[in-house]
Motif scaffolding. Structure first.
Motif, PDB file in Angstrom:
ATOM      1  N   UNK A 212      -3.449   1.428   6.279  1.00 54.58           N
ATOM      2  CA  UNK A 212      -2.705   1.370   5.014  1.00 54.58           C
ATOM      3  C   UNK A 212      -1.277   0.876   5.235  1.00 54.58           C
TER       4      UNK A 212
ATOM      5  N   UNK B  28      -1.503  -2.781   5.854  1.00 53.40           N
ATOM      6  CA  UNK B  28      -1.712  -3.471   4.574  1.00 53.40           C
ATOM      7  C   UNK B  28      -0.399  -3.613   3.806  1.00 53.40           C
ATOM      8  N   UNK B  29       0.383  -2.527   3.760  1.00 53.55           N
ATOM      9  CA  UNK B  29       1.675  -2.586   3.056  1.00 53.55           C
ATOM     10  C   UNK B  29       2.600  -3.610   3.695  1.00 53.55           C
TER      11      UNK B  29
ATOM     12  N   UNK C 262       4.167   4.070   3.881  1.00 56.19           N
ATOM     13  CA  UNK C 262       2.818   4.489   3.455  1.00 56.19           C
ATOM     14  C   UNK C 262       2.832   5.028   2.032  1.00 56.19           C
ATOM     15  N   UNK C 263       3.837   5.865   1.739  1.00 56.66           N
ATOM     16  CA  UNK C 263       3.888   6.531   0.434  1.00 56.66           C
ATOM     17  C   UNK C 263       4.674   5.715  -0.594  1.00 56.66           C
ATOM     18  N   UNK C 264       5.197   4.569  -0.156  1.00 54.59           N
ATOM     19  CA  UNK C 264       6.033   3.739  -1.025  1.00 54.59           C
ATOM     20  C   UNK C 264       7.130   4.561  -1.697  1.00 54.59           C
TER      21      UNK C 264
ATOM     22  N   UNK D 166       2.067  12.168  -5.548  1.00 54.49           N
ATOM     23  CA  UNK D 166       1.651  10.915  -4.903  1.00 54.49           C
ATOM     24  C   UNK D 166       1.260  11.177  -3.449  1.00 54.49           C
TER      25      UNK D 166
ATOM     26  N   UNK E 156      -2.164  12.606  -3.285  1.00 51.73           N
ATOM     27  CA  UNK E 156      -3.215  11.601  -3.497  1.00 51.73           C
ATOM     28  C   UNK E 156      -3.427  10.765  -2.235  1.00 51.73           C
ATOM     29  N   UNK E 157      -2.337  10.359  -1.604  1.00 49.93           N
ATOM     30  CA  UNK E 157      -2.476   9.547  -0.389  1.00 49.93           C
ATOM     31  C   UNK E 157      -3.090  10.393   0.729  1.00 49.93           C
TER      32      UNK E 157
ATOM     33  N   UNK F 170      -6.690  10.431   0.283  1.00 48.45           N
ATOM     34  CA  UNK F 170      -7.288   9.148   0.657  1.00 48.45           C
ATOM     35  C   UNK F 170      -7.459   9.062   2.176  1.00 48.45           C
TER      36      UNK F 170
END
Lengths: 377, 377
Positions: free
Chosen positions: A235, A238-239, A297-299, A354, A357-358, A361
């Protein structure tokens, strides 16, 4: 009601934590013990090995009330971590903060805290920061290598004391000796106590050593870790591949063009471990880098950062914790002590929701801030 | 040198494509055949089953030059897809575009194309768009359910013809009949021809039916698909969880508050398939939704969209293709025909390079736009 506050991560809860909580209660002579605990991500710049709901259950074996340290605190360096933790304690009307330290001399640590508040105002300090020196290095230079500053829990303790002087002058402090050498040990070699690192490793490797060093009555809560930091790598990659430089630049804790280094090094890295080693420089500590990566990761952007406490998320409580919460609500009717997150209260905890949620995931867990009831014992 | 252009995806290359290329050469009476091929993501809103370098190798069994259709084209609806493809053809000085259609009557399709350019200027058209009707539905209403418009390749062909009228009036067209019923068939039931869908399925399931329907001499290039659309799901979920609404709103092709629907539905979805079915409404076609999701995956924003061609990425060529490229470079010294991507030329292909990096993350492949030489046969 007199209360003692413990600033914790419980990743996971172990006998050392039980020992600290028990001694804190005795020495502070208080009625209520409150843990201000990191949520799903911890200060090492990693997801916690268990989600915050399970860690709350563990914590309630020793404390009366568990509240969540705001995510920004967990993903900041020690001064901001301490500032947010102390402000949370203040919001909870905590009387005494009890922390572990290698020194165990409150007087020595207080003296250094006062000195450091002065040092930080000094032009030399800002000059050295500009030269690119790390904060711990500058402090050790300015204090002529004070040996107290070579122990991680002393440093954190001093940060608490500084934050208390600045933001909660009426709160008092208590420190309990802990063995510094234990903190980073890799294997469990003591009959009752072990470092978090060695316990996490034991749980990960399915070896049963951890059973000797966590409280008996909560052993059934322990299982294989929900996730490890390696799970974050795809992840993060990807970011770093898809976000433009300007977006990365706006991520909390990224500065001085570190986004350029991230975007270069990601293409040479095929695991979290290799990324860390590619990013490594003298300028930054490993935990700084890991926290940057968790913020990616968590933006979490610079705009997401709020160091003030507008509400506190209660994760769990005992009967005594419940009485204390009643007392708080009666005495501070305008404050927000939130025991269940819903559409009305969610806006206070955007970052934490948030993060959950991450976390889910990463770990394939399904307990969210909305569907998980307050933990009660 | 007279050239014929084929607008393709080759996902993967099969006998139907070979048949189309062969007939296109014969009927157009040209010397050079050029494929303008989608890169690592295709118009269905999916990663291609093989990366563009392998698909280029396959294509060179039938054509002389393979260039990449800009990513924005592949992730747009048919009119923009066609516009970008035709502009690319124009940049390559292509004389004739040859496309497959169910109708095979160029005259009928030309007539509809001209009609539709008029229709789109009509106030009724804009009114119906506002009412929330889909583009194909409006067209079929305005043309009184012309049966030609019920076949997907006719619709795409009409889009090419419209784009040619608008952007390349000197280019001519040729259409070759294809069997519409084949296009969406799920299993291979013909001795020589089969749909892309059925071939992808056969390759995915390790059944050998695909061997009958792809050219013999390139069979060794086929293997298990590099990736499937399901591999995109964790990354899309991560984006939808961590990006604020305003960022999602800026993603290309997202409009009318579709970002809200995405952020609601992602929490009810645990696979790409379930997300699609949760997002499904009358308002949007499945391919529209899939392309939105690919734009989210690749973080393609409205600012990343450029419908003009400033350079063309050459992926592969035969000897004849090489001569044609020489001819182009001699005749258009100010145009950029790029056979190798490096720091100097990368800025032309930011979207495509990013798409390759993400494709590699999904598929665990390692051929990038920088480290992969031009394919030559």
């Amino acid at each position: 009601m007199k209360s003692v506050g413990l600033i914790t991560e419980y990743n996971p809860f172990h006998n050392g934590h039980l020992f600290h909580a028990t001694l804190s209660k005795q020495r502070s002579e208080t009625n209520v013990t409150i843990a201000i605990m990191s949520g799903n991500f911890v200060m090492r710049g990693e997801p916690a090995i268990y989600h915050k709901f399970k860690r709350t259950e563990m914590a309630l074996s020793a404390v009366d009330l568990v509240v969540e340290l705001p995510l920004i605190g967990s993903l900041s360096s020690s001064d901001t971590f301490a500032e947010i933790a102390i402000k949370t304690a203040q919001y909870l009307d905590i009387d005494i903060i009890s922390f572990g330290s290698e020194s165990a001399s409150l007087k020595d640590l207080q003296y250094l805290a006062t000195q450091m508040i002065d040092y930080e105002k000094h032009p030399d300090f800002k000059e050295k920061l500009k030269q690119g020196k790390s904060y711990p290095r500058i402090l050790s230079e300015l204090t002529h290598n004070d040996t107290l500053l070579q122990s991680p829990n002393n440093i954190l303790g001093i940060s608490y004391l500084k934050a208390m002087q600045q933001f909660a002058p009426h709160m008092s402090a208590l420190t309990i000796k802990r063995e510094g050498s234990l903190h980073h040990q890799k294997v469990i070699d003591h009959h009752h106590f072990a470092s978090g690192t060695s316990i996490r490793r034991s749980l990960m490797n399915d070896n049963v050593d951890w059973k000797n060093v966590v409280p008996n009555q909560i052993q059934s809560l322990y299982c294989k870790p929900h996730t490890t930091v390696e799970d974050t790598f795809p992840f993060i990659k990807h970011q770093l591949i898809t976000q433009p430089k300007e977006s990365l630049h706006s991520i909390y804790t990224i500065n001085e063009g570190f986004e350029n280094r991230l975007q270069t090094m990601i293409h040479r890295s095929d695991s979290f471990e290799s990324l860390l080693s590619n990013l490594n420089t003298k300028r930054y500590t490993q935990t700084y880098i890991q926290r940057v990566l968790m913020n990616v990761l968590l933006n979490i952007t610079k705009d997401d950062v709020n160091k003030e406490i507008n509400a506190v998320r209660v994760l769990g409580m005992s009967e005594k914790g419940r009485s204390y919460l009643k007392y708080l609500k009666a005495n501070y009717p305008n404050r927000h002590y939130i025991t269940n997150v819903n559409q009305k209260t969610a806006h206070y905890f955007k970052n934490e929701i948030k993060a959950t949620h991450v976390y889910n995931l990463l770990s394939n867990q399904s307990q969210t801030d909305f569907n998980t009831p307050l933990v009660r014992i």
